[in-house]
Scaffold this motif. Sequence first.
Motif, mmCIF file in Angstrom:
data_model
loop_
_atom_site.group_PDB
_atom_site.id
_atom_site.type_symbol
_atom_site.label_atom_id
_atom_site.label_comp_id
_atom_site.label_asym_id
_atom_site.label_seq_id
_atom_site.Cartn_x
_atom_site.Cartn_y
_atom_site.Cartn_z
ATOM 1 N N ALA A 462 -30.056 64.030 -11.977
ATOM 2 C CA ALA A 462 -30.446 62.651 -12.299
ATOM 3 C C ALA A 462 -30.412 61.738 -11.085
ATOM 4 C CB ALA A 462 -29.534 62.093 -13.398
ATOM 5 N N ASN A 463 -29.676 62.124 -10.037
ATOM 6 C CA ASN A 463 -29.561 61.287 -8.843
ATOM 7 C C ASN A 463 -30.395 61.789 -7.678
ATOM 8 O OD1 ASN A 463 -27.524 59.110 -9.452
ATOM 9 N ND2 ASN A 463 -26.360 60.903 -10.085
ATOM 10 N N LEU A 464 -31.192 62.819 -7.904
ATOM 11 C CA LEU A 464 -32.088 63.276 -6.847
ATOM 12 C C LEU A 464 -33.160 62.229 -6.585
ATOM 13 C CD1 LEU A 464 -32.713 67.050 -7.694
ATOM 14 C CD2 LEU A 464 -31.380 66.127 -5.803
ATOM 15 N N GLU A 465 -33.483 62.029 -5.324
ATOM 16 C CA GLU A 465 -34.533 61.082 -4.954
ATOM 17 C C GLU A 465 -35.670 61.752 -4.194
ATOM 18 O OE1 GLU A 465 -32.870 57.803 -2.751
ATOM 19 O OE2 GLU A 465 -32.590 56.644 -4.576
ATOM 20 N N ARG A 466 -35.340 62.816 -3.448
ATOM 21 C CA ARG A 466 -36.357 63.339 -2.558
ATOM 22 C C ARG A 466 -36.111 64.803 -2.210
ATOM 23 N NH1 ARG A 466 -38.172 61.176 3.347
ATOM 24 N NH2 ARG A 466 -40.331 61.774 3.171
ATOM 25 N N PRO A 467 -36.738 65.755 -2.925
ATOM 26 C CA PRO A 467 -36.580 67.171 -2.584
ATOM 27 C C PRO A 467 -37.541 67.612 -1.476
ATOM 28 C CG PRO A 467 -37.805 66.948 -4.623
ATOM 29 C CD PRO A 467 -37.440 65.559 -4.196
ATOM 30 N N LEU A 468 -37.128 68.650 -0.764
ATOM 31 C CA LEU A 468 -37.944 69.272 0.288
ATOM 32 C C LEU A 468 -38.149 70.730 -0.098
ATOM 33 C CD1 LEU A 468 -39.191 69.371 3.194
ATOM 34 C CD2 LEU A 468 -36.892 69.907 4.022
ATOM 35 N N LEU A 469 -39.381 71.202 -0.034
ATOM 36 C CA LEU A 469 -39.720 72.588 -0.359
ATOM 37 C C LEU A 469 -40.114 73.306 0.929
ATOM 38 C CD1 LEU A 469 -40.413 74.925 -2.319
ATOM 39 C CD2 LEU A 469 -42.681 73.869 -2.604
ATOM 40 N N ALA A 470 -39.324 74.316 1.323
ATOM 41 C CA ALA A 470 -39.616 75.099 2.523
ATOM 42 C C ALA A 470 -40.138 76.464 2.095
ATOM 43 C CB ALA A 470 -38.359 75.260 3.374
ATOM 44 N N VAL A 471 -41.383 76.779 2.465
ATOM 45 C CA VAL A 471 -42.034 77.999 1.976
ATOM 46 C C VAL A 471 -42.828 78.683 3.087
ATOM 47 C CG1 VAL A 471 -42.240 77.280 -0.428
ATOM 48 C CG2 VAL A 471 -43.985 76.580 1.214
ATOM 49 N N ASP A 472 -43.072 79.980 2.877
ATOM 50 C CA ASP A 472 -44.031 80.700 3.716
ATOM 51 C C ASP A 472 -45.241 81.036 2.849
ATOM 52 O OD1 ASP A 472 -43.109 82.725 2.100
ATOM 53 O OD2 ASP A 472 -41.967 83.752 3.683
ATOM 54 N N GLU A 473 -45.875 82.192 3.077
ATOM 55 C CA GLU A 473 -47.097 82.494 2.333
ATOM 56 C C GLU A 473 -46.888 83.573 1.278
ATOM 57 O OE1 GLU A 473 -47.078 82.635 5.916
ATOM 58 O OE2 GLU A 473 -47.334 80.472 5.671
ATOM 59 N N SER A 474 -45.649 83.802 0.877
ATOM 60 C CA SER A 474 -45.320 84.899 -0.035
ATOM 61 C C SER A 474 -45.439 84.494 -1.496
ATOM 62 C CB SER A 474 -43.895 85.374 0.241
ATOM 63 O OG SER A 474 -42.988 84.320 -0.029
ATOM 64 N N VAL A 475 -45.337 85.527 -2.367
ATOM 65 C CA VAL A 475 -45.310 85.276 -3.809
ATOM 66 C C VAL A 475 -44.033 84.515 -4.183
ATOM 67 C CG1 VAL A 475 -45.235 86.379 -6.081
ATOM 68 C CG2 VAL A 475 -46.698 87.322 -4.292
ATOM 69 N N ASN A 476 -42.952 84.852 -3.515
ATOM 70 C CA ASN A 476 -41.690 84.154 -3.759
ATOM 71 C C ASN A 476 -41.822 82.658 -3.481
ATOM 72 O OD1 ASN A 476 -38.898 84.044 -4.422
ATOM 73 N ND2 ASN A 476 -38.406 83.939 -2.238
ATOM 74 N N ALA A 477 -42.620 82.320 -2.465
ATOM 75 C CA ALA A 477 -42.855 80.919 -2.141
ATOM 76 C C ALA A 477 -43.595 80.212 -3.273
ATOM 77 C CB ALA A 477 -43.648 80.812 -0.841
ATOM 78 N N THR A 478 -44.530 80.917 -3.895
ATOM 79 C CA THR A 478 -45.268 80.323 -5.016
ATOM 80 C C THR A 478 -44.339 80.055 -6.196
ATOM 81 O OG1 THR A 478 -47.257 81.522 -4.348
ATOM 82 C CG2 THR A 478 -47.231 80.631 -6.573
ATOM 83 N N PHE A 479 -43.429 80.997 -6.457
ATOM 84 C CA PHE A 479 -42.468 80.788 -7.539
ATOM 85 C C PHE A 479 -41.530 79.629 -7.214
ATOM 86 C CE2 PHE A 479 -38.429 82.083 -9.740
ATOM 87 C CZ PHE A 479 -38.860 81.772 -11.020
ATOM 88 N N ALA A 480 -41.109 79.535 -5.951
ATOM 89 C CA ALA A 480 -40.267 78.410 -5.525
ATOM 90 C C ALA A 480 -41.006 77.091 -5.686
ATOM 91 C CB ALA A 480 -39.838 78.608 -4.064
ATOM 92 N N ALA A 481 -42.312 77.079 -5.401
ATOM 93 C CA ALA A 481 -43.120 75.869 -5.581
ATOM 94 C C ALA A 481 -43.152 75.465 -7.051
ATOM 95 C CB ALA A 481 -44.529 76.095 -5.057
ATOM 96 N N LYS A 582 -33.890 84.008 8.602
ATOM 97 C CA LYS A 582 -34.543 82.715 8.372
ATOM 98 C C LYS A 582 -33.708 81.844 7.430
ATOM 99 C CE LYS A 582 -39.405 83.931 9.124
ATOM 100 N NZ LYS A 582 -40.745 84.011 8.489
ATOM 101 N N ILE A 583 -33.154 82.459 6.378
ATOM 102 C CA ILE A 583 -32.298 81.715 5.447
ATOM 103 C C ILE A 583 -31.068 81.195 6.186
ATOM 104 C CG2 ILE A 583 -30.941 81.837 3.337
ATOM 105 C CD1 ILE A 583 -33.789 82.099 2.647
ATOM 106 N N ASP A 584 -30.502 82.040 7.042
ATOM 107 C CA ASP A 584 -29.348 81.621 7.854
ATOM 108 C C ASP A 584 -29.685 80.416 8.722
ATOM 109 O OD1 ASP A 584 -26.967 82.803 7.366
ATOM 110 O OD2 ASP A 584 -27.239 84.490 8.734
ATOM 111 N N ASP A 585 -30.844 80.485 9.385
ATOM 112 C CA ASP A 585 -31.248 79.379 10.269
ATOM 113 C C ASP A 585 -31.463 78.087 9.495
ATOM 114 O OD1 ASP A 585 -31.144 81.105 12.394
ATOM 115 O OD2 ASP A 585 -33.304 81.490 12.471
ATOM 116 N N ILE A 586 -32.064 78.204 8.330
ATOM 117 C CA ILE A 586 -32.318 77.015 7.507
ATOM 118 C C ILE A 586 -31.000 76.384 7.057
ATOM 119 C CG2 ILE A 586 -33.206 76.256 5.264
ATOM 120 C CD1 ILE A 586 -35.470 78.328 5.631
ATOM 121 N N ALA A 587 -30.076 77.221 6.548
ATOM 122 C CA ALA A 587 -28.796 76.706 6.059
ATOM 123 C C ALA A 587 -27.970 76.084 7.172
ATOM 124 C CB ALA A 587 -28.013 77.827 5.386
#
Length: 755
Positions: A462-481, A582-587
């Motif tokens: 309820a207090n979220l104001e602005r999400p960021l979606l980080a994706v590549d070109e995979s199917v997993n990225a589409t599901f994350a979207a 990549k997940i490590d670098d992002i976190a």
Amino acid sequence: MPWRLLRSAGLVLAALALTTIAAGAETGKAAGPSEFLLVAQIILLIAVGRGLGEIMQRIGQPSVIGELLAGIILGPSLFGWIWPEAQAAIFPKTPEQKAMIDGIAQVGILLLLLLTGMETDLKLVKKVGKAAITISIAGILVPFACGFALGEFLPDSLLPNPQARLVASLFMGTALSISSVKIVAVVVREMNFMRRNVGQIIVATAVIDDTIGWIIIAVIFSLAAQGALDIASVAKAVLGTLVFLAVSFTIGRRLVFQLIRWANDNLVSTAPVITVILLLMCAMAMITHAIGVHTVLGAFVAGILVGESPILTRQIDERLRGLISSFFMPVFFGLAGLAADLSVLRDPNLLMLTGLLVVIASVGKFGGAFVGGTLGGLTRQESLALASGMNARGSTEVIIATIGLSIGVLSQNLFTMIVTMAIVTTMAMPPMLRAALARLPMNKEEKERLEREEFEKRGFVANLERPLLAVDESVNATFAAHIAGLIAGMRGLPITVLHIGRNAKQQEKGRDAEESHEAVVKKAAETVSANAEDDTGSVDIVTRARRTELGETIAEEARKGFDLMVVGIDKVIADKDRFDRKIDDIAAKFEGPLAVVAAKGKHLKQPNPDALNILVPVSGSAISKRGAEVAVALAQAGSGSLRVIYVATTRDKGAQRGTSRGLGQETGILKDASDLAARYEVDITTTLRVNRAPEAAILREIETTDVDLVVMGVDRIQGDHLSFGGVADAVLRQAKVSVLLVSSGEARQAGAEKG
């Protein structure tokens, strides 16, 4: 307490004496405007105003009353009466010196109206619009008629221009009919009645009153400038105001949001968003001035548009509020009090007229609001509470009176009478409203709504104001979207899609428009908006491509104030019991909450499903509750099912005893999850597993049910590499369905992990 007050009063008097001596010396040096006197005036107005404001708040009154009283004390009413030479030395009436602090006060008016506009909730106005409009019309017409009639019978000696009595009468009608939305909102909020049904109607009605009042003031301002009832000038003011409002709430709303977002994302200087907001305020104030309307309307509308912006509103409000409350408000209201010479009320005739003005203003507003509440469908008790709340004139009345004095509609004595009326009605409002609201019962529906809103104050989604979606070109990225679109669509949140593939820009352009991640986000958000009862608005999507190293790109985005990053990349898990690099670098570069998505099972073939069947493990911890909250939100948005599992391990004393009495804590945790789902009208199934390892029980639940997504709230564990603990790692690696890990923003030490 009395000793502290006496000591504070002594300090103020000592400062006043020293300032007076220094001011006298400074006055003798030069006849022109003095910067020293300006600073001395500001010091006294802030010190005395804030001090009296503190006392007023401690006795249940709004602080603005103390700031007005500070001006009265420092002005001719008291200080000038006791020690006229000193008062004249500190606050000389020379035009040059007066213009210096008047300029600060005028900026203060604009900033005050900007903040008032930011506090205005248009959704609230729409929700209770029908009742509020009925109440507002009746609440304006009755006191307006009373004020107009009073203006027609005022002695010529009280009017600066008796030949322009019509303008003065219209102004008196407006002064008696308008309420102070700021005072009303502050008092209702301090009494914890802002979200009560009647509280919403009171604030919404005050907003409408203010808006109508400023339009009427615009007409009067035009009349005063022309000196007569000029139909053309009135039409210009009214039509100009309507066009300005129409453009502001259509094109302007979008433009303001885009400017705020652009400034936040692209400018590197200190507080760029505040700069843009101040420029918008000044530009809109100049526009309203150009069309023949007072600048305060432009500042008020600018504040509404800034408050409607779905990003950074809390930070902006906090930064502006401190400056306005501590500096500009004491100066402006202090000057208003300085301009009011209450010593003239020693004249019995003026005192009687002032008393009559207070009675007419109170009876007219109270009676009009009560009749409007009755016509609007409110009960007698609700109408009494409404009428009590609407009688406060406060800051708006002082602003209007100041405008009237500046344009020559009001005389000095009439200005003093109106300011006195504003002070009396405002001080009477809190105890009257408290007494009326104390007798107002709360129905079941209102109680449930308030409990839900209280929960949401402490909630995550309820207090979220602005999400960021980080994706590549995979199917997993589409599901994350798809997941990100469901979250953003619930409240119309703006979302940024960051393509982090090596050739992200070219590859994304090569995708079919209907298959792009932006299209998936938009489709999911639109589905949520279509099913929602409230108008959440469209989701604004911005696309960014990676241009530098991944860590540098994430760090650059992180500084822009995102409060959730949804990560969807092709490879989530590496080979050696750790996340992909990549997940490590992002976190490592994003310190806020992460939502790591791993698409499996049917979601690899259908990454944007019509429904989600969700399983969420709970443990009673804060981060576990966050996972449950996200799961409930996704179930509500995705029109699927929701299962909740609690695993009582052998470490739990209750599980070791194996008694129903010992499982009280566990059933309590499941009940909390059920209550959470009930608040959002989501049906759930709860499961309690005893004497199993958490990961084994969760995996078994996945195998024996039809769930296709596991949502887990997880803590970041401190270490050389990103880790969410053994349970999350086992579920992520072994589950045959999709997994969403929602992490906390800060890493904690490894230890006492519990599923």
